[in-house]
Design a protein around this motif. Structure first.
Motif, PDB file in Angstrom:
ATOM      1  N   ALA A 160       0.848  -1.191   0.000  1.00  0.00           N
ATOM      2  CA  ALA A 160       0.000   0.000   0.000  1.00  0.00           C
ATOM      3  C   ALA A 160       0.881   1.238   0.000  1.00  0.00           C
ATOM      4  CB  ALA A 160      -0.916   0.003   1.218  1.00  0.00           C
ATOM      5  N   ILE A 161       0.460   2.252  -0.752  1.00  0.00           N
ATOM      6  CA  ILE A 161       1.261   3.470  -0.883  1.00  0.00           C
ATOM      7  C   ILE A 161       0.367   4.687  -0.758  1.00  0.00           C
ATOM      8  CG2 ILE A 161       1.035   3.407  -3.412  1.00  0.00           C
ATOM      9  CD1 ILE A 161       3.807   4.730  -3.561  1.00  0.00           C
ATOM     10  N   ASN A 162       0.912   5.739  -0.144  1.00  0.00           N
ATOM     11  CA  ASN A 162       0.217   7.014  -0.044  1.00  0.00           C
ATOM     12  C   ASN A 162       1.265   8.122  -0.076  1.00  0.00           C
ATOM     13  OD1 ASN A 162      -2.054   8.766   0.360  1.00  0.00           O
ATOM     14  ND2 ASN A 162      -1.359   9.046   2.464  1.00  0.00           N
ATOM     15  N   TYR A 163       1.078   9.081  -1.006  1.00  0.00           N
ATOM     16  CA  TYR A 163       2.085  10.121  -1.172  1.00  0.00           C
ATOM     17  C   TYR A 163       1.463  11.351  -1.821  1.00  0.00           C
ATOM     18  CZ  TYR A 163       6.194  12.638  -2.868  1.00  0.00           C
ATOM     19  OH  TYR A 163       7.120  13.607  -3.132  1.00  0.00           O
ATOM     20  N   ALA A 164       1.903  12.524  -1.378  1.00  0.00           N
ATOM     21  CA  ALA A 164       1.507  13.791  -1.996  1.00  0.00           C
ATOM     22  C   ALA A 164       2.714  14.714  -2.016  1.00  0.00           C
ATOM     23  CB  ALA A 164       0.356  14.439  -1.235  1.00  0.00           C
ATOM     24  N   THR A 165       2.868  15.458  -3.105  1.00  0.00           N
ATOM     25  CA  THR A 165       4.001  16.364  -3.232  1.00  0.00           C
ATOM     26  C   THR A 165       3.804  17.607  -2.372  1.00  0.00           C
ATOM     27  OG1 THR A 165       2.990  17.506  -5.115  1.00  0.00           O
ATOM     28  CG2 THR A 165       4.390  15.602  -5.601  1.00  0.00           C
ATOM     29  N   ASP A 166       4.900  18.333  -2.182  1.00  0.00           N
ATOM     30  CA  ASP A 166       4.808  19.623  -1.512  1.00  0.00           C
ATOM     31  C   ASP A 166       4.024  20.599  -2.383  1.00  0.00           C
ATOM     32  OD1 ASP A 166       6.343  18.976   0.773  1.00  0.00           O
ATOM     33  OD2 ASP A 166       8.182  19.153  -0.421  1.00  0.00           O
ATOM     34  N   PRO A 167       3.301  21.538  -1.765  1.00  0.00           N
ATOM     35  CA  PRO A 167       2.550  22.521  -2.546  1.00  0.00           C
ATOM     36  C   PRO A 167       3.486  23.317  -3.444  1.00  0.00           C
ATOM     37  CG  PRO A 167       1.898  22.583  -0.237  1.00  0.00           C
ATOM     38  CD  PRO A 167       3.108  21.708  -0.312  1.00  0.00           C
ATOM     39  N   GLY A 168       3.011  23.599  -4.649  1.00  0.00           N
ATOM     40  CA  GLY A 168       3.829  24.353  -5.590  1.00  0.00           C
ATOM     41  C   GLY A 168       3.069  24.613  -6.868  1.00  0.00           C
ATOM     42  N   GLN A 169       3.773  24.976  -7.891  1.00  0.00           N
ATOM     43  CA  GLN A 169       3.134  25.233  -9.173  1.00  0.00           C
ATOM     44  C   GLN A 169       2.495  23.970  -9.732  1.00  0.00           C
ATOM     45  OE1 GLN A 169       5.713  27.097 -12.013  1.00  0.00           O
ATOM     46  NE2 GLN A 169       4.209  27.071 -13.671  1.00  0.00           N
ATOM     47  N   CYS A 170       3.106  22.843  -9.479  1.00  0.00           N
ATOM     48  CA  CYS A 170       2.539  21.548  -9.849  1.00  0.00           C
ATOM     49  C   CYS A 170       2.349  20.718  -8.581  1.00  0.00           C
ATOM     50  CB  CYS A 170       3.449  20.801 -10.825  1.00  0.00           C
ATOM     51  SG  CYS A 170       3.522  21.527 -12.468  1.00  0.00           S
ATOM     52  N   ASN A 171       1.201  20.078  -8.477  1.00  0.00           N
ATOM     53  CA  ASN A 171       0.886  19.250  -7.324  1.00  0.00           C
ATOM     54  C   ASN A 171       0.429  17.881  -7.804  1.00  0.00           C
ATOM     55  OD1 ASN A 171       0.935  21.372  -5.033  1.00  0.00           O
ATOM     56  ND2 ASN A 171      -0.371  22.303  -6.598  1.00  0.00           N
ATOM     57  N   ALA A 172       0.795  16.847  -7.057  1.00  0.00           N
ATOM     58  CA  ALA A 172       0.414  15.489  -7.435  1.00  0.00           C
ATOM     59  C   ALA A 172       0.245  14.631  -6.193  1.00  0.00           C
ATOM     60  CB  ALA A 172       1.463  14.870  -8.359  1.00  0.00           C
ATOM     61  N   SER A 173      -0.567  13.607  -6.328  1.00  0.00           N
ATOM     62  CA  SER A 173      -0.750  12.651  -5.233  1.00  0.00           C
ATOM     63  C   SER A 173      -0.892  11.255  -5.814  1.00  0.00           C
ATOM     64  CB  SER A 173      -1.980  12.995  -4.393  1.00  0.00           C
ATOM     65  OG  SER A 173      -3.164  12.845  -5.146  1.00  0.00           O
ATOM     66  N   LEU A 174      -0.536  10.272  -5.020  1.00  0.00           N
ATOM     67  CA  LEU A 174      -0.604   8.871  -5.413  1.00  0.00           C
ATOM     68  C   LEU A 174      -1.058   8.069  -4.213  1.00  0.00           C
ATOM     69  CD1 LEU A 174       0.077   6.471  -7.348  1.00  0.00           C
ATOM     70  CD2 LEU A 174       2.397   6.529  -6.402  1.00  0.00           C
ATOM     71  N   GLY A 175      -2.016   7.174  -4.444  1.00  0.00           N
ATOM     72  CA  GLY A 175      -2.501   6.362  -3.340  1.00  0.00           C
ATOM     73  C   GLY A 175      -3.146   5.076  -3.832  1.00  0.00           C
ATOM     74  N   GLY A 176      -3.140   4.069  -2.969  1.00  0.00           N
ATOM     75  CA  GLY A 176      -3.792   2.815  -3.309  1.00  0.00           C
ATOM     76  C   GLY A 176      -2.943   1.617  -2.940  1.00  0.00           C
ATOM     77  N   SER A 177      -3.236   0.497  -3.566  1.00  0.00           N
ATOM     78  CA  SER A 177      -2.543  -0.743  -3.218  1.00  0.00           C
ATOM     79  C   SER A 177      -2.513  -1.681  -4.420  1.00  0.00           C
ATOM     80  CB  SER A 177      -3.238  -1.438  -2.046  1.00  0.00           C
ATOM     81  OG  SER A 177      -4.570  -1.791  -2.402  1.00  0.00           O
TER      82      SER A 177
END
Length: 424
Positions: A61-78
């Motif tokens: 299982a993984i959960n991740y979000a980038t630091d706030p900025g001009q581009c933002n991304a997140s990843l989650g699930g298993s």
């Protein structure tokens, strides 16, 4: 078959026009490994010739979000790999992964990208086993432009390309183009509303074309402990296949209600009604909804869920949910309905021990063969926190289905032992 892997489900936010960064805070990378073994006395969930088997499952299982900025991304699930000792099913990899990203290209101009990869059920008339699941990938991308007309008025233009692919060639893939124009007015610091106009065209790989146009009034209101948002409008959908066309229209809308009853209790309601088709993202946005993938025609879907989350001073908590859904297939006049509920109770027993209990009940109605089914599930669990990173768990349960169609009935008893290890 799945060509777009790694970037998450698009949330259909036509009713929420206040522009903000996609992620407001970073989530440290979290990785959790799982290993469990599940014994079932009826692994295939059949009515006759019941066979026991032992399933071993290794997952991450993984959960991740980038630091706030001009581009933002997140990843989650298993994702997980399963192996059955007595070969009831072939070894398989299961997935439930999603990611999303937003980049600000210029003042008011954004580019959104999302992808959702998950295993979905082909039909609710059969049990939730590997031979009744298919992998679905839903990829979406496109620009969004926000024009601030005044301090209180905002105009949003968006275009989106959406691609839906199933791993199984028996299912129909689709490509979809969606365009929308929305105007939003800020009546006060806590109330806004406006108009949303959306059009989309989907083309299935069989050549069938599905066109949909929707006009909605949208609004949202916030109080100190309550948030309410929703939309109401009309939608028209037209299906063209083999030189024939069929057109339908109807009332559509959505509702989202969240209330903090007190510091230890929260209540919510979420509902949606749409004219759509089975290659859309409705089942992604409304978790738990099951399309009948054997039907590829236009469908009117209605779903609602309400729940209560309560925490107690001794550390225990209870989660109660009720839901209902209905599918009206517009070209075949077939209907499927579901009403259900679930309850889960978690209670600490000692500094390192935690017990849980859950029960679920669903009542399903199928117009195609005039049948009714009842599905019930119950389980008991015990967790031991061996260390800050390691959890050892055990669960036992019973699943049962009764039906007017005897071939759909089954009884299953199961036992599960597993460990979870948090790498970071």
């Amino acid at each position: 078959m799945v060509r777009h892997l790694g970037l998450l489900p698009a949330l259909s936010l036509s009713a929420s026009l206040v522009v903000a960064p996609a992620m407001v805070s970073a989530a440290p990378l979290q990785l959790t490994g799982t290993l469990d073994t599940r014994y079932s006395d009826n692994a295939a969930k059949t009515h006759v010739d019941e066979q026991s088997d032992l399933e071993t499952r290794v997952g991450l299982a993984i959960n991740y979000a980038t630091d706030p900025g001009q581009c933002n991304a997140s990843l989650g699930g298993s994702l997980a790999y399963s192996y059955w000792l007595d070969d009831t099913f072939d070894p398989e990899t299961s997935t439930d992964l999603g990611a999303q990203g937003t980049c600000q290209l210029a003042q008011g101009l954004y580019w959104d990208l999302s992808d959702n990869l998950s295993d979905v059920r082909r039909t609710s008339q059969r049990p939730d086993t590997p031979d009744n699941r298919v992998r679905k990938n839903l990829f979406s991308t496109g620009p969004r432009y926000v024009l601030q007309l005044s301090r209180t008025d905002q105009l949003q233009l968006s275009a989106k390309y959406q691609n839906t692919e199933y791993e199984d060639d028996a299912q129909q893939d689709s490509e979809r183009v969606i365009g929308s124009v929305a105007w939003n007015h800020l009546f006060s610091s806590t109330l806004n509303g406006g108009i949303d106009l959306t059009t989309d065209r989907a083309e299935l790989d069989t050549g069938t074309e599905i066109d949909r146009n929707t006009a909605s009034l949208i609004a949202s209101k916030a109080w100190a402990t309550t948030q309410l948002s929703g939309s109401i409008g009309v939608s028209e959908i037209e299906t063209e296949a083999g030189g024939f066309s069929n057109k339908s229209d109807g009332l559509v809308g959505s509702l989202s209600f969240d209330r903090q009853i007190n510091p230890s209790a929260d209540f919510y309601i979420t509902a949606s009604r749409e004219l759509t088709d089975q290659t859309s993202d409705f089942d992604v946005r409304f978790a738990g909804f099951v399309f009948n993938l054997q039907q590829t025609t236009a469908v009117e879907v209605t779903a609602i869920r309400a729940g209560l989350d309560k925490r107690f001073s001794n550390g225990s908590q209870v989660n109660i949910g009720v839901d209902a859904s209905r599918q009206d297939y517009l070209e075949t006049d077939e209907q499927e309905e579901r009403v259900g509920g679930d309850l889960r109770y978690i209670r600490p027993l000692a500094p390192r021990w935690e017990a849980s209990a859950g029960v679920g009940l669903s009542y399903l109605t199928y117009d195609s063969d005039d049948s009714d089914d009842t599905v019930s599930e119950v389980d008991l669990g015990l967790n031991y926190q061996a260390s800050r990173k390691l959890i050892v768990s055990g669960r036992i349960g019973h699943n049962q289905r009764t039906s007017d169609v005897v071939q759909r009935e089954y009884d299953e008893n199961w036992i599960l032992l597993g460990v979870d290890y948090r790498f970071r």
